[in-house]
Design a protein around this motif. Structure first.
Motif, short mmCIF file in Angstrom:
data_model
loop_
_atom_site.label_atom_id
_atom_site.label_comp_id
_atom_site.label_asym_id
_atom_site.label_seq_id
_atom_site.Cartn_x
_atom_site.Cartn_y
_atom_site.Cartn_z
N MET A 166 -83.07 42.15 -27.01
CA MET A 166 -84.00 41.92 -28.13
C MET A 166 -83.91 43.09 -29.11
SD MET A 166 -87.76 42.66 -26.48
CE MET A 166 -88.25 44.33 -26.01
N CYS A 167 -84.32 42.82 -30.36
CA CYS A 167 -84.38 43.87 -31.37
C CYS A 167 -85.83 44.27 -31.57
CB CYS A 167 -83.77 43.39 -32.69
SG CYS A 167 -81.99 43.11 -32.58
N ILE A 168 -86.03 45.53 -31.91
CA ILE A 168 -87.38 46.09 -31.99
C ILE A 168 -87.59 46.63 -33.41
CG2 ILE A 168 -88.92 47.85 -31.04
CD1 ILE A 168 -86.75 47.96 -28.65
N ASP A 169 -88.65 46.15 -34.05
CA ASP A 169 -88.96 46.56 -35.43
C ASP A 169 -90.19 47.47 -35.40
OD1 ASP A 169 -90.19 46.72 -37.93
OD2 ASP A 169 -89.89 44.61 -38.42
N ILE A 170 -89.97 48.73 -35.76
CA ILE A 170 -91.10 49.66 -35.84
C ILE A 170 -91.21 50.13 -37.28
CG2 ILE A 170 -92.13 51.80 -34.97
CD1 ILE A 170 -90.44 51.47 -32.43
N ASP A 171 -92.22 49.62 -37.96
CA ASP A 171 -92.46 50.02 -39.35
C ASP A 171 -91.22 49.82 -40.23
OD1 ASP A 171 -94.25 50.86 -41.22
OD2 ASP A 171 -93.89 53.01 -40.93
N GLY A 172 -90.51 48.71 -39.99
CA GLY A 172 -89.34 48.38 -40.82
C GLY A 172 -88.04 49.01 -40.35
N MET A 173 -88.10 49.86 -39.33
CA MET A 173 -86.86 50.42 -38.75
C MET A 173 -86.47 49.50 -37.61
SD MET A 173 -87.87 54.46 -38.66
CE MET A 173 -89.43 54.27 -37.80
N LEU A 174 -85.19 49.13 -37.56
CA LEU A 174 -84.80 48.11 -36.59
C LEU A 174 -83.88 48.68 -35.51
CD1 LEU A 174 -85.28 45.08 -36.11
CD2 LEU A 174 -83.12 44.65 -37.31
N PHE A 175 -84.36 48.64 -34.29
CA PHE A 175 -83.60 49.13 -33.13
C PHE A 175 -82.92 47.94 -32.49
CE2 PHE A 175 -86.92 52.04 -34.20
CZ PHE A 175 -86.32 53.29 -34.08
N THR A 176 -81.59 47.92 -32.59
CA THR A 176 -80.86 46.69 -32.28
C THR A 176 -80.15 46.69 -30.93
OG1 THR A 176 -78.99 47.57 -33.53
CG2 THR A 176 -80.50 46.09 -34.71
N ILE B 49 -84.01 37.52 -41.54
CA ILE B 49 -85.35 38.14 -41.53
C ILE B 49 -85.39 39.45 -42.31
CG2 ILE B 49 -87.17 39.14 -40.08
CD1 ILE B 49 -86.20 37.41 -37.76
N TYR B 50 -84.34 40.27 -42.15
CA TYR B 50 -84.43 41.65 -42.64
C TYR B 50 -83.63 41.88 -43.92
CZ TYR B 50 -86.87 42.70 -38.40
OH TYR B 50 -87.82 42.71 -37.41
N PRO B 51 -84.23 42.63 -44.85
CA PRO B 51 -83.49 42.97 -46.07
C PRO B 51 -82.29 43.87 -45.77
CG PRO B 51 -85.67 44.02 -46.05
CD PRO B 51 -85.59 43.15 -44.83
N LYS B 52 -81.32 43.85 -46.67
CA LYS B 52 -80.08 44.61 -46.45
C LYS B 52 -80.30 46.12 -46.40
CE LYS B 52 -76.57 41.38 -48.03
NZ LYS B 52 -77.30 40.18 -48.48
N GLU B 53 -81.41 46.58 -46.96
CA GLU B 53 -81.71 48.03 -46.97
C GLU B 53 -82.26 48.51 -45.62
OE1 GLU B 53 -83.39 45.93 -49.39
OE2 GLU B 53 -81.39 46.05 -50.30
N THR B 54 -82.57 47.57 -44.75
CA THR B 54 -83.15 47.95 -43.45
C THR B 54 -82.22 48.91 -42.71
OG1 THR B 54 -84.08 45.74 -43.31
CG2 THR B 54 -84.02 47.00 -41.25
N ILE B 55 -82.79 49.99 -42.19
CA ILE B 55 -81.97 50.90 -41.39
C ILE B 55 -81.93 50.39 -39.96
CG2 ILE B 55 -81.60 53.28 -40.60
CD1 ILE B 55 -81.50 53.21 -43.60
N LEU C 165 -77.21 52.93 -39.53
CA LEU C 165 -76.62 52.48 -40.79
C LEU C 165 -77.49 51.39 -41.39
CD1 LEU C 165 -73.48 50.24 -40.07
CD2 LEU C 165 -75.26 50.68 -38.41
N LYS C 166 -77.21 51.07 -42.68
CA LYS C 166 -77.99 50.00 -43.31
C LYS C 166 -77.47 48.64 -42.85
CE LYS C 166 -79.69 52.17 -47.43
NZ LYS C 166 -79.40 52.50 -48.81
N LEU C 167 -78.37 47.69 -42.72
CA LEU C 167 -77.96 46.35 -42.31
C LEU C 167 -76.90 45.79 -43.26
CD1 LEU C 167 -78.28 43.83 -40.52
CD2 LEU C 167 -80.22 43.14 -41.93
N GLY C 168 -77.09 46.01 -44.57
CA GLY C 168 -76.13 45.51 -45.55
C GLY C 168 -74.74 46.10 -45.35
#
Ligand SMILES: [Zn+2]
Length: 212
Positions: free
Chosen positions: A144-154, A185-191, A200-203
């Protein structure tokens, strides 16, 4: 302000992240994969943090070998993982360790998780934010991926490396679906904070994912 400190686990070079807030002193640990968690504990002590959660992205040894040492040091720590991950971490994997450890009888077990993540709708309030989860089977079924305040732990779902599907229960179709979901779900700027390698950035990952 929520900050992230990365540690490269030993023996296997996966990432452990200590997520913390210097003002409130709250902290949580994602994927502790070093048996004794020495550097993580030293960091927590130096900053006088109060860790309350360990969260696992998935069940593999290189992401959970340090759970027991952290729980021993901080007995009130709660372990969080997906339901399937919980079932799998309670079994130990001797074969995996024989690659890294001379003692082929070496085993370790982890106690049952305290908080089970059952679906994408689950969230956990922590330090003024809601930690959110996305089930992302593919690398392994329990990922699973974990989103903490917009930071995504993949975890090992998204890494700056060639896609890696676990031999036992990895699945390409599931992985494509999971990654597609994250991209929606996540914008390309998501770290992205991956299970191995540098953030790195998702984008950036999307642009390069076929070239790793
Ligand atoms: Zn893995």
């Amino acid at each position: 302000m929520i900050k992230v400190q990365k540690f490269v686990n030993q023996l296997m070079s996966s990432n452990c992240f200590v997520v913390y807030d210097e003002e409130t002193k709250k902290a949580l640990v994602i994927d502790p994969g070093s048996e004794k968690s020495e550097r993580e504990i030293a960091f927590i002590e130096e900053k006088q943090l109060i860790p309350d959660l360990i969260i696992l992205t998935h069940e593999h040894t290189d992401h959970n070998w340090g759970v027991n040492s952290l729980k021993e040091k901080y007995p009130t720590l709660k372990l969080v993982c997906s339901e399937l991950c919980d079932k799998l971490v309670k079994k130990s994997n001797r074969i995996f360790f024989s690659f890294y450890n001379d003692d082929s009888d070496y085993i370790y077990t982890i106690d049952a998780a305290d908080i089970l993540i059952k679906s994408d709708n689950d969230s956990i309030p922590w330090n003024g934010v809601d930690i959110q989860f996305t089930m992302t089977p593919g690398h392994s079924k329990a990922s699973m991926c974990i989103d903490i305040d917009g930071m995504l732990f993949t975890g090992d779902t998204i890494m700056p490396f060639p896609r890696y599907l676990n031999r036992k229960d990895g699945n390409e179709e599931d992985w494509e679906k999971s990654v597609g979901l994250i991209e929606t779900i996540y914008p390309k700027e998501t770290i992205i904070y991956p299970g191995h390698g540098d953030p790195l950035k998702l984008g950036e990952w999307i642009e390069n994912k076929n070239q790793y």
